[in-house]
Design an enzyme around this catalytic site. Structure first.
Site, PDB file in Angstrom:
ATOM      1  N   LYS A  67       0.815  -1.229   0.000  1.00 47.84           N
ATOM      2  CA  LYS A  67       0.000   0.000   0.000  1.00 47.84           C
ATOM      3  C   LYS A  67       0.845   1.275   0.000  1.00 47.84           C
ATOM      4  CE  LYS A  67      -4.245  -1.719   2.156  1.00 47.84           C
ATOM      5  NZ  LYS A  67      -5.229  -1.467   3.203  1.00 47.84           N
ATOM      6  N   ASN A  88      -4.996   2.029  -1.650  1.00 43.65           N
ATOM      7  CA  ASN A  88      -5.550   0.680  -1.820  1.00 43.65           C
ATOM      8  C   ASN A  88      -6.303   0.519  -3.143  1.00 43.65           C
ATOM      9  OD1 ASN A  88      -8.010   1.936  -1.359  1.00 43.65           O
ATOM     10  ND2 ASN A  88      -8.768   0.336   0.002  1.00 43.65           N
ATOM     11  N   ASP A 103     -10.491   2.950   2.293  1.00 41.59           N
ATOM     12  CA  ASP A 103     -10.761   2.254   3.558  1.00 41.59           C
ATOM     13  C   ASP A 103     -11.600   3.084   4.540  1.00 41.59           C
ATOM     14  OD1 ASP A 103      -9.485  -0.132   2.957  1.00 41.59           O
ATOM     15  OD2 ASP A 103      -7.540   0.559   3.683  1.00 41.59           O
ATOM     16  N   ALA A 131      -3.897   1.963  16.433  1.00 41.86           N
ATOM     17  CA  ALA A 131      -3.305   3.120  15.751  1.00 41.86           C
ATOM     18  C   ALA A 131      -2.485   2.674  14.537  1.00 41.86           C
ATOM     19  CB  ALA A 131      -2.459   3.916  16.731  1.00 41.86           C
ATOM     20  N   ALA A 134      -5.424   0.983   9.438  1.00 41.31           N
ATOM     21  CA  ALA A 134      -6.891   1.013   9.399  1.00 41.31           C
ATOM     22  C   ALA A 134      -7.425   2.120  10.304  1.00 41.31           C
ATOM     23  CB  ALA A 134      -7.446  -0.342   9.821  1.00 41.31           C
ATOM     24  N   ASN A 154      -4.457   3.089  22.487  1.00 41.66           N
ATOM     25  CA  ASN A 154      -3.517   2.169  21.846  1.00 41.66           C
ATOM     26  C   ASN A 154      -2.465   1.708  22.830  1.00 41.66           C
ATOM     27  OD1 ASN A 154      -2.715   0.814  19.419  1.00 41.66           O
ATOM     28  ND2 ASN A 154      -0.943   2.183  19.314  1.00 41.66           N
ATOM     29  N   ARG A 155      -1.915   0.510  22.547  1.00 43.97           N
ATOM     30  CA  ARG A 155      -0.830  -0.025  23.389  1.00 43.97           C
ATOM     31  C   ARG A 155       0.370   0.931  23.370  1.00 43.97           C
ATOM     32  NH1 ARG A 155       1.271  -5.709  21.281  1.00 43.97           N
ATOM     33  NH2 ARG A 155       1.753  -4.371  19.513  1.00 43.97           N
ATOM     34  N   THR A 156       0.680   1.466  22.182  1.00 41.26           N
ATOM     35  CA  THR A 156       1.792   2.403  22.044  1.00 41.26           C
ATOM     36  C   THR A 156       1.226   3.809  21.861  1.00 41.26           C
ATOM     37  OG1 THR A 156       2.896   0.620  20.840  1.00 41.26           O
ATOM     38  CG2 THR A 156       3.927   2.804  20.733  1.00 41.26           C
ATOM     39  N   TYR A 224     -13.101  -9.520  10.677  1.00 42.70           N
ATOM     40  CA  TYR A 224     -14.297 -10.240  10.185  1.00 42.70           C
ATOM     41  C   TYR A 224     -14.064 -11.747  10.105  1.00 42.70           C
ATOM     42  CZ  TYR A 224     -11.716  -9.550   5.852  1.00 42.70           C
ATOM     43  OH  TYR A 224     -10.721  -9.512   4.907  1.00 42.70           O
TER      44      TYR A 224
HETATM   45  P1  ATR Z   1      -3.304  -2.310  10.147  1.00 41.99           P
HETATM   46  O1  ATR Z   1      -2.451  -1.517   9.223  1.00 41.99           O
HETATM   47  O2  ATR Z   1      -3.979  -3.487   9.512  1.00 41.99           O
HETATM   48  O3  ATR Z   1      -4.273  -1.484  10.921  1.00 41.99           O
HETATM   49  P2  ATR Z   1      -1.043  -2.488  11.919  1.00 41.99           P
HETATM   50  O4  ATR Z   1      -0.465  -1.282  11.327  1.00 41.99           O
HETATM   51  O5  ATR Z   1      -0.174  -3.668  12.110  1.00 41.99           O
HETATM   52  O6  ATR Z   1      -2.315  -3.027  11.175  1.00 41.99           O
HETATM   53  O7  ATR Z   1      -1.674  -2.023  13.325  1.00 41.99           O
HETATM   54  C1  ATR Z   1      -1.872  -2.885  14.279  1.00 41.99           C
HETATM   55  C2  ATR Z   1      -2.561  -2.201  15.480  1.00 41.99           C
HETATM   56  O8  ATR Z   1      -2.920  -3.263  16.330  1.00 41.99           O
HETATM   57  C3  ATR Z   1      -1.678  -1.282  16.295  1.00 41.99           C
HETATM   58  O9  ATR Z   1      -2.467  -0.322  16.933  1.00 41.99           O
HETATM   59  C4  ATR Z   1      -1.085  -2.240  17.334  1.00 41.99           C
HETATM   60  O10 ATR Z   1      -0.671  -1.626  18.535  1.00 41.99           O
HETATM   61  P3  ATR Z   1       0.802  -0.958  18.648  1.00 41.99           P
HETATM   62  O11 ATR Z   1       0.717   0.347  17.933  1.00 41.99           O
HETATM   63  O12 ATR Z   1       1.032  -0.823  20.093  1.00 41.99           O
HETATM   64  O13 ATR Z   1       1.743  -1.937  18.001  1.00 41.99           O
HETATM   65  C5  ATR Z   1      -2.292  -3.105  17.603  1.00 41.99           C
HETATM   66  N1  ATR Z   1      -1.970  -4.416  18.126  1.00 41.99           N
HETATM   67  C6  ATR Z   1      -1.591  -5.510  17.418  1.00 41.99           C
HETATM   68  N2  ATR Z   1      -1.424  -6.567  18.251  1.00 41.99           N
HETATM   69  C7  ATR Z   1      -1.693  -6.127  19.505  1.00 41.99           C
HETATM   70  C8  ATR Z   1      -1.712  -6.745  20.804  1.00 41.99           C
HETATM   71  N3  ATR Z   1      -1.419  -8.034  20.958  1.00 41.99           N
HETATM   72  N4  ATR Z   1      -2.072  -5.984  21.854  1.00 41.99           N
HETATM   73  C9  ATR Z   1      -2.383  -4.676  21.711  1.00 41.99           C
HETATM   74  N5  ATR Z   1      -2.386  -4.040  20.515  1.00 41.99           N
HETATM   75  C10 ATR Z   1      -2.049  -4.753  19.433  1.00 41.99           C
END
Ligand code: ATR
Length: 281
Positions: A67, A88, A103, A131, A134, A154-156, A224
């Protein structure tokens, strides 16, 4: 001859996009085909794109992991895709490639379709969980359609903060940890789960607990597979209104099809059909 559309990405053998676009072609009585062009990471992406440029195509979708990589090969990029830093959908017009990102709008359309009255109130309090790409697309679409309160958990926290920098001046966003979000979950009208947590095979995982959820909330999960994630199951147990992930898939495709063909199709019936396809997997 008809339209010729493609999907590029890796791995894409099990993608639902060919099925969805074939339904659209049938519905619109247009001739055409939608095929997959899998580009494995060992191959040179540049060589594959050169090959694609020589192919007869009216447009193509781009999925993981290309992408961002496709952007330098475009002749033009629309504002949303530029802000996302991700494309996309590409349409070929007068031999020029123009990139879009459908998206965020896809999510918004799916929500408007399911809860039309609810989304008219732009002051509802929204919690976006995650974050990644998507989340960024959905945040941008919600912000641009005028919603004024979109918090991000978000975790981060740093990645959440980066997304909140996309906000227009009329939108306020607080950044929360997942634990903080859990504690104040009852303050939100719409909760959107955008991480991959809970996706097959990890069906027993949920990003956070919805113990404090109230029943007047809409809970949305963009995962999904499975359709009923643990996150949505928790929401259902609390009597909340649910919004399923496969509908975003349908509506982002609807918007891509519109970019390619100028036809906006009514696709309500495909919701049930796609559900059946997913349940049969
Ligand atoms: P996409 O582009 O499909 O949205 P991505 O960029 O890999 O996927 O984003 C994944 C998201 O899922 C992020 O917010 C990630 O959190 P971090 O920013 O802290 O990495 C979150 N995520 C994925 N696995 C996780 C987990 N086990 N616990 C908490 N957050 C998770």
């Amino acid at each position: 001859m008809g339209y010729r559309f493609k999907l590029i990405g890796y791995p894409i053998k099990h993608s639902l996009s060919p099925w969805i676009h074939e339904q659209f072609l049938k519905k619109s009585n247009l001739k055409g085909m939608y095929s997959i062009f899998e580009i494995s990471p060992e191959k040179s992406f540049e060589e594959s794109v050169k090959y694609l440029k020589r192919e007869e195509t009216d447009g193509f979708n781009v999925t993981v992991p290309y992408k961002q990589a496709i952007i330098p090969f475009l002749d033009e990029i629309d504002d949303t895709a530029r802000n996302m830093g991700a494309v996309n959908t590409v349409v070929k017009k007068n031999n020029r490639w123009i990139g879009y990102n459908t998206d965020g709008m896809g999510y918004l359309r799916s929500l408007e379709n399911k809860y039309p009255e609810f989304v008219q109130n732009k002051n509802i309090r929204i919690l976006l969980i995650g974050a990644g790409g998507a989340a960024r697309a959905i945040y941008f679409a919600l912000n641009h359609s005028g919603f004024t309160a979109i918090d991000i958990a978000n975790r981060t926290p740093g990645s959440a903060r980066e997304i909140s920098e996309l906000a227009s001046s009329s939108c306020k966003s607080n950044i929360l940890s997942l634990g903080e979000a859990e504690k104040c979950i009852d303050q939100y009208d719409l909760i959107i789960q955008t991480t991959s947590v809970g996706m097959k095979p990890h069906v027993n995982e949920a990003i956070l607990s919805l113990d404090r959820l109230t029943s007047d909330t809409i809970v949305s999960d963009i995962v999904y597979q499975p359709l009923q994630t643990k996150f949505l199951q928790q929401a259902q147990d609390r009597g909340a209104m649910l919004h399923y992930g496969h509908t975003m898939l349908l509506y982002q495709a609807q918007y891509a099809f519109e970019i390619w063909t100028d036809r906006q199709l009514s696709i309500n019936d495909l919701d049930v059909k796609l559900k059946a396809v997913l349940e049969g997997r």
